[in-house]
Design a protein around this motif. Structure first.
Motif, short mmCIF file in Angstrom:
data_model
loop_
_atom_site.label_atom_id
_atom_site.label_comp_id
_atom_site.label_asym_id
_atom_site.label_seq_id
_atom_site.Cartn_x
_atom_site.Cartn_y
_atom_site.Cartn_z
N ALA A 208 3.45 31.46 5.91
CA ALA A 208 3.46 31.25 7.60
C ALA A 208 2.81 32.62 7.89
CB ALA A 208 5.03 31.65 7.79
N TYR A 209 2.81 33.82 6.83
CA TYR A 209 3.11 35.14 7.13
C TYR A 209 1.43 35.20 7.42
CZ TYR A 209 0.78 39.79 6.70
OH TYR A 209 0.59 41.03 6.74
N ILE A 210 0.42 34.55 6.86
CA ILE A 210 -1.04 34.52 6.86
C ILE A 210 -1.38 33.39 7.98
CG2 ILE A 210 -3.30 33.36 5.99
CD1 ILE A 210 -2.04 33.69 3.17
N LEU A 211 -1.00 32.22 8.45
CA LEU A 211 -0.97 31.63 9.50
C LEU A 211 -0.66 32.84 10.98
CD1 LEU A 211 0.42 28.41 8.06
CD2 LEU A 211 -1.92 29.27 9.03
N LYS A 212 0.31 32.99 11.08
CA LYS A 212 0.86 34.67 11.94
C LYS A 212 -0.22 35.51 11.91
CE LYS A 212 5.78 33.97 12.14
NZ LYS A 212 6.74 34.41 11.71
N GLY A 218 -8.79 26.98 19.14
CA GLY A 218 -8.37 25.80 19.67
C GLY A 218 -7.43 25.47 19.27
N LEU A 219 -6.03 26.10 18.96
CA LEU A 219 -4.39 25.55 19.53
C LEU A 219 -4.29 26.88 20.07
CD1 LEU A 219 -3.86 25.53 15.65
CD2 LEU A 219 -4.00 23.21 17.48
N SER A 220 -2.89 26.00 20.65
CA SER A 220 -2.18 27.11 22.09
C SER A 220 -1.47 28.51 21.02
CB SER A 220 -1.31 26.34 22.90
OG SER A 220 -0.24 26.02 21.90
N ASP A 221 -0.90 29.60 21.60
CA ASP A 221 0.13 30.03 20.34
C ASP A 221 1.11 29.32 20.38
OD1 ASP A 221 -1.38 32.40 21.47
OD2 ASP A 221 -0.30 33.24 22.49
N GLU A 222 1.75 28.32 21.08
CA GLU A 222 2.60 28.17 20.34
C GLU A 222 2.87 26.53 19.48
OE1 GLU A 222 3.56 29.41 24.71
OE2 GLU A 222 1.75 27.86 23.68
N ILE A 227 2.63 25.39 13.75
CA ILE A 227 2.54 25.62 12.50
C ILE A 227 2.64 26.17 11.33
CG2 ILE A 227 0.68 25.61 11.32
CD1 ILE A 227 0.55 23.31 12.42
N ALA A 228 3.02 26.98 12.03
CA ALA A 228 3.15 28.40 11.08
C ALA A 228 4.59 28.43 10.05
CB ALA A 228 3.47 29.97 11.01
N GLN A 247 13.38 31.23 16.48
CA GLN A 247 12.99 32.65 17.55
C GLN A 247 11.99 31.01 19.07
OE1 GLN A 247 11.57 36.30 17.51
NE2 GLN A 247 13.56 36.81 17.32
N LEU A 248 12.26 30.28 17.93
CA LEU A 248 11.33 28.61 18.93
C LEU A 248 12.50 28.49 20.20
CD1 LEU A 248 8.88 27.35 15.94
CD2 LEU A 248 8.07 28.54 18.06
N PRO A 249 11.38 27.85 20.57
CA PRO A 249 12.57 27.32 22.39
C PRO A 249 12.63 25.55 21.45
CG PRO A 249 10.25 27.55 23.29
CD PRO A 249 10.59 28.31 21.32
N TYR A 250 13.57 25.42 21.92
CA TYR A 250 15.25 24.20 20.72
C TYR A 250 12.96 23.28 21.00
CZ TYR A 250 17.98 20.00 19.91
OH TYR A 250 18.14 19.22 19.60
N THR A 251 12.72 22.67 22.10
CA THR A 251 11.54 21.59 21.43
C THR A 251 10.93 21.29 20.74
OG1 THR A 251 11.89 21.32 24.11
CG2 THR A 251 10.85 19.81 22.95
N TYR A 252 10.64 22.87 20.80
CA TYR A 252 9.61 23.69 19.60
C TYR A 252 10.14 22.57 17.58
CZ TYR A 252 6.45 24.64 22.99
OH TYR A 252 5.81 24.87 24.10
N GLN A 253 11.54 23.52 18.14
CA GLN A 253 12.48 23.55 16.63
C GLN A 253 12.49 22.04 16.51
OE1 GLN A 253 16.51 25.30 17.12
NE2 GLN A 253 15.38 27.59 18.17
#
Length: 330
Positions: A208-212, A218-222, A227-228, A247-253
């Motif tokens: 997760a740290y590396i991916l952040k 090509g992917l949005s911040d969200e 992915i992370a 801290q992701l919005p509920y939809t993303y969670q």
């Protein structure tokens, strides 16, 4: 001696098209030719909808044209399925299209029976879809390159991706996620183990740290955050309250939870990293999910890992998951 009428028509068309040559010579971009409602192609489109597109490359069009340039009227009428009153238009139309292809250097043309506005709209949608596919391919290649850079096990990676996508495709009625989420699952399954390069213990945190720190272009911040989060949550060792604390919005969670649940199952099916399972079949029952693994090997480790990692799937989707082995020929 009478002149060949086709040659006369060809010379006439050449003279009228010649003024366009400088315009095409100045153009350096790729040209796409769209033919709207062309009666020449009735046979290609007669059984299709009004917005249907048919693509021909230049060689294919020239081969098509050769059959009709010197053919009798009756042959043209029957084979093109057109009224005899339109036959005289065939040769001029073919010659004009050939000249347009030559001047524009277009590699293919697209024909449709749609009206102009509908045709252009659908054609641009068609092009946009192709561009999206190209972009997705670039994103997946970047994910593969990242996985290789951090020396992950390629065989395990590809096996996990295959199983994860199979689960996604067979469980659409259950998860109700779109194709973009399928792409995110494929990417996550590709890069979820990169953190082991730093330390195998708690590798999900390092992934997760590396991916952040290295978001995929090509992917949005969200989407990069998703992915992370999936990469961190794919391990059964991850704290159960991680998604709520992300801290992701509920939809993303919810997306993270569903994709992580499927990725955990896929990862468990190759827990030994030995690709013991040739393939899986998925059967969704009323109150449980049956996954049948085709394998001639001892799957004790895979079954144990599967039991541990199935808990999240059962919590997220509210159904029991059962793994069954079916012996395969060695």
């Amino acid at each position: 001696m009478a002149a060949n009428p086709n040659e006369v028509v060809k010379d006439y068309i050449n003279s009228k098209f010649e003024y366009l040559r400088p315009e095409f010579n100045q153009n350096k971009d790729e040209v796409n030719i769209l033919l709207q409602d062309p009666f020449l192609f009735n046979n290609l489109l007669q059984n299709k909808g009004s917005d249907t597109f048919e693509n021909l490359d230049t060689a294919g069009f020239n081969a098509f044209s050769a059959d009709y340039l010197n053919a009798p009227d009756q042959f043209i009428s029957q084979h093109l399925n057109i009224d005899t009153r339109l036959v005289k238009r065939v040769v001029p139309d073919i010659l004009m299209i050939q000249k347009l292809l030559k001047f524009s250097k277009a590699k293919h043309l697209t024909v449709t029976t749609a009206d102009v506005i509908e045709g252009l709209s659908t054609f641009h949608s068609y092009l946009a879809k192709n561009e999206t596919q190209k972009l997705n391919s670039v994103i997946l290649t970047s994910a593969e390159n990242m996985a290789n850079r951090y020396v992950t096990d390629a065989n395990h990676r590809h096996t996990t991706v295959t199983f994860a996508l199979h689960l996604f495709d067979q469980l659409k009625k259950l998860h109700r996620l779109d194709d973009r989420c399928r792409l995110l699952l494929q990417i996550a399954a590709t890069v979820d183990d990169i953190g082991a390069f730093i330390n195998a213990h708690g590798h999900y945190r390092h992934s997760a740290y590396i991916l952040k720190a290295n978001p995929l272009i090509g992917l949005s911040d969200e989407e990069n955050s998703i992915i992370a989060a999936i990469s961190r949550y794919h391990s059964s060792e991850t704290p159960e309250d991680f998604i709520q604390e992300s801290q992701l919005p509920y939809t993303y969670q919810l997306i993270v939870a569903k994709l992580s649940a499927m990725l955990r199952l896929a990862d468990a099916l190759d827990d030994s990293r030995k690709q013991k399972i040739k393939k899986i079949s998925v059967s969704l029952k009323s109150n449980y999910l049956l996954i049948t693994a085709l394998s001639s090997h001892n799957l004790a480790l895979e079954k144990w890992a599967f039991q541990q990692k199935a808990a999240l799937f059962e919590e997220v989707f509210g159904i029991k998951v059962i793994l069954k082995q079916r012996k395969a020929d060695k």
